[in-house]
Design an enzyme around this catalytic site. Sequence first.
Site: not given
Length: 604
Positions: A411-412
Amino acid sequence: MSTVAASLVSSIVAAAGGSFLLEDRAPEEVFTPEDLSPEQRQIAETASRFAREQIDPALKGIESKEPGVMRGLLEAAAELGFTAVDVPEEYGGLGLDKTTSALVADYISVNASFSTAFGAHVGIGTLPIVWYGTEAQKQRYLPRLASMELVGAYALSEATSGSDAMNIRTRAVLSPDGSEYVLNGEKMWISNAGFADLFTVFAKIDGEKFSAFLVERGTPGFSVGKEEHKLGIRGSSTCALVFSDCRIPAENLLGEAGKGHHIAFNILSVGRFKLGAACIGGGRQAVEQGIRYAKERVAFGKPIAEFGLIQRKIAASATRLYVTESMAYRTSGMMDAALAALGADVAHAPREIQKRIEEYAVECSILKVFGSEMLDLVSDELVQIMGGYGYVEDYPAERLYRDSRINRIFEGTNEINRLIITGWLMKRAMHGQLPLLPAIKQMMDEIMQPPSFDGDEMDAPLAREMKVLASLRKIFLLAAGAASQRYMNALQDQQEVMADLADCVMAIYALDSAILRARKLAAAGSSRSSSASIAAVMTASYASEALATVDQAARRVLAASAEGDALGIQLTVLRRFSKATPVDEIALGRQVARYFIDSGRFRI
């Protein structure tokens, strides 16, 4: 939003995102785990029981990717309604509040491989259609996603883009008659790819317009690569996707052409929130396993739980878990309060819901970073408590340790999310949406005033911790002001400075949330006296850690932003703000450890 959820958030304030840096909240204005309704507690217990009775026994099948095991567990979760929580009722879902959604992600997360598959389906695999789908797309796909007839996946990453999501090479070209798009390119590291039925795929139309498309498994020209063999989450499916003249109907464009970045970034924000909640479930499991082992393992004639350095590990793990849990449910409470405030005419409008959740993008990034790093610490301490047994595959610590590592990349990456935290706040400040610049000016004016020698007023409950919080806010403003003045619009290019400022921001949100929860427990009276006492002790312990973190980060920022006499003055001011009455952290740690060792589980 359900009437139950609406009643729960009636006193909760939907504070502006990032306002915790500047504003004090009253305890009754924030949501805590102790505020859960009986219905929500029942859902949490059902999720926990499902994890114990169905996920845990299937561990070997999960980890070996035994055909049908993961999908069967997802279908079993669907029978209990867990995959339908975020899908609106009119499309076969339950349409429950965000706190309940976080609860499910939290309590179902006893196995990281399963929670990866589950999270990829219910979050990034389903929400793009909930928020951006046409009516026809919602009718076609959402009921089947909610029931697990279809498994969802999200395809953004590519071998050459990674964190630079906008740099994708997958292309889409509209056919001359406008009836279909032709996709060409490859995607990498796609969760659920081995058995998913529906993929949200990002591509650039004509190599320029960043857009999203819905692609069904079995579409000609679309193929799935081999399973990746990974360090952790080995039981989850991770494959590459290949598109070779893959033709999909034009109506499978998701959202607007050229607006796919809105889908990508907003969905990832919710993914970060859910990931933070899932890390709490993993952390709770690790803490409880560490306590159980420490009570059973005897060395030098007594359980190792009696040794100070083992107690220090248990206390540090439990404290960090308490702080993360406090932030997560505070954030979900603000989201629910914001959604409850929507008028009846837009209460079910996906774009309005999306905007209210997007308000808390910085809090979502904080949860992702803080939660994933909490889980790494807790898993590492579990291995150390178990010693040689913790390093052997026959015991769960080894798997927890490997599994936790991916969360700092998912997620990043945490590095990207640190840049997002500071960049988002500075952008809001520049647009006048967050009064950060006036606050910096006020703090600079305060520097010119003689220092105050008022007493610490240590008799008031949590007075020291509240004073530390006030100091942390001033230190952040000092550092942010110095960095902004030195670099101005080029601040975004100073990644180390941006990351240090983000660490200050995270520590402030963490301590503020811990204090508010402890104060709320104290206000509950004798019925929660033991819970209030241990919450206060953990808050006091974390306050010392937060002050040390912020002081060190601010020193680096100031040294990078000033020199000579100016730096000397700023460091003098920093020392003034960093002044705090020390506490006996060893005694606090022993109290925390004793509380959880005696109870045998993590429950406040």
